[in-house]
Enzyme design. Structure first.
Site, PDB file in Angstrom:
ATOM      1  N   ASP A   1       0.812  -1.215   0.000  1.00  0.00           N
ATOM      2  CA  ASP A   1       0.000   0.000   0.000  1.00  0.00           C
ATOM      3  C   ASP A   1       0.848   1.269   0.000  1.00  0.00           C
ATOM      4  OD1 ASP A   1      -2.632   0.854   0.051  1.00  0.00           O
ATOM      5  OD2 ASP A   1      -3.080  -0.261   1.876  1.00  0.00           O
TER       6      ASP A   1
ATOM      7  N   GLY B   1       0.312   5.537  -4.330  1.00  0.00           N
ATOM      8  CA  GLY B   1      -0.199   6.850  -4.751  1.00  0.00           C
ATOM      9  C   GLY B   1       0.329   7.961  -3.857  1.00  0.00           C
TER      10      GLY B   1
ATOM     11  N   HIS C   1       3.067   3.644  -8.718  1.00  0.00           N
ATOM     12  CA  HIS C   1       2.876   2.229  -9.080  1.00  0.00           C
ATOM     13  C   HIS C   1       4.125   1.681  -9.759  1.00  0.00           C
ATOM     14  CE1 HIS C   1      -1.122   2.729  -7.787  1.00  0.00           C
ATOM     15  NE2 HIS C   1      -1.587   3.358  -8.850  1.00  0.00           N
TER      16      HIS C   1
ATOM     17  N   LEU D   1      11.905 -20.285  -4.246  1.00  0.00           N
ATOM     18  CA  LEU D   1      10.891 -19.376  -3.695  1.00  0.00           C
ATOM     19  C   LEU D   1       9.620 -19.428  -4.550  1.00  0.00           C
ATOM     20  CD1 LEU D   1      10.267 -16.782  -1.817  1.00  0.00           C
ATOM     21  CD2 LEU D   1      10.886 -15.485  -3.862  1.00  0.00           C
TER      22      LEU D   1
ATOM     23  N   ARG E   1       1.829  -4.985   6.223  1.00  0.00           N
ATOM     24  CA  ARG E   1       1.061  -3.999   5.464  1.00  0.00           C
ATOM     25  C   ARG E   1       1.764  -2.657   5.583  1.00  0.00           C
ATOM     26  NH1 ARG E   1      -5.354  -3.093   4.351  1.00  0.00           N
ATOM     27  NH2 ARG E   1      -5.023  -1.471   2.771  1.00  0.00           N
TER      28      ARG E   1
ATOM     29  N   ARG F   1      -5.672  -2.353   8.326  1.00  0.00           N
ATOM     30  CA  ARG F   1      -6.871  -3.128   7.965  1.00  0.00           C
ATOM     31  C   ARG F   1      -6.439  -4.362   7.175  1.00  0.00           C
ATOM     32  NH1 ARG F   1      -7.703   1.921   5.915  1.00  0.00           N
ATOM     33  NH2 ARG F   1      -7.497   1.180   3.773  1.00  0.00           N
TER      34      ARG F   1
END
Ligand SMILES: CCc1cc(N2CCCCCC2)n2ncc(-c3ccc(F)cc3)c2n1
Length: 260
Positions: A40, A43, A57, A151, A208, A214
């Site tokens: 995350d 942007g 990105h 992997l 995260r 979340r």
């Protein structure tokens, strides 16, 4: 890296010798087998630099390569990367189109090296709605790496955990309704085998980035017993140092909770 492998293999002679560098790399026998990452903040990374979102990105894609190499280096067995959720379809059309070209771009740049490093590429998600060129690039990578034993690099694309569990329930209900399956025989192992993660161990560590706290409908069943580690770092700035910090914290927790 000889000294790292020796440490990991518990070579007693080297136990006492922990060089300064070793302090930065997680060591020893408790490397998480499966690390899952919600990537995350791409942007916001761009916005903070006055760049367009797609620059975030694009730099996020470079971070995928960096983190894949670092995970492989320290012996992580499975790396799952949440690259596109079912909610991401609501993004502006131009941004979705750009995102949908990244798998092809990444694989055209990296697939050769991934194959050289015995990496197995997998995809977890629904192929429907994905453009044909995206699916084609993915399926070629999966096909060309299916016999690799190193992997496992597992990309979650167009993936939603609740949808995954509803599909699994539907399949079991179909089998029961047709008389193929006794409902009493359904257990956690059978349910897990119907999920898109079939064949993979549950994640030991979930990371995260960008300060979000979340799950965002990611691997809700599979993460039941996972350690969660959050960082404010935006994904494009996440590299080997952050991965190692997360794994060292995982090892610290394992030592504490593992003990009596
Ligand atoms: C489909 C959306 C998407 C977005 C994306 N971003 C953008 C947002 C997340 C951060 C990482 C960079 N990446 N980065 C690699 C891939 C990729 C996917 C499959 C594959 F087989 C090889 C590479 C990717 N895919």
């Amino acid at each position: 890296i000889k000294w790292l492998r020796k440490l990991r293999n518990g070579d007693s002679a080297s136990k006492g010798i922990v060089s300064a560098e070793a302090n930065s790399a997680p060591i020893g026998d408790n490397i998480p087998q499966h690390v899952a990452i919600i990537m995350d903040g791409n942007g916001r990374w761009a916005k903070a630099r006055g760049l367009p979102r797609i620059a975030g990105h694009h730099n996020g894609m470079k971070a995928v390569k960096t983190v894949t190499k670092a995970a492989d280096r320290i012996g992580v067995k499975v790396l799952t990367l949440y690259a596109f959720s079912t909610e991401n379809w609501k993004r502006p059309k131009a941004e979705v189109e750009f995102l949908m070209k990244l798998p092809q771009e990444f694989l055209s740049l990296e697939l050769g090296e991934l194959i050289e490093n015995n990496v197995q590429v997998r995809m977890m998600g629904k192929r429907e709605l994905l453009p044909s060129y995206t699916v084609a690039a993915l399926e070629e990578a999966v096909r060309r790496t299916k016999d690799n034993t190193g992997l496992i690099l597992n990309f979650a694309l167009n993936y939603g955990s609740r949808d995954e569990m509803v599909e699994a329930s539907r399949e079991l209900a179909r089998q029961a309704a047709s008389g193929q399956l006794d409902p009493e025989a359904i257990d956690e192992a059978m349910f897990s085998s119907k999920l898109l993660s079939d064949g993979l161990p549950d994640p030991d560590l979930l990371i995260r980035t960008s300060g979000e706290l979340r799950l965002s409908n990611f691997m809700l069943w599979q993460l039941a017993y996972s350690e969660f580690w959050f960082t404010d770092v935006y994904w494009p700035s996440f590299g080997e140092e952050q991965l190692f910090e997360a794994i060292r914290e995982y090892q610290r927790r394992a030592r504490r909770y593992g003990g009596l």
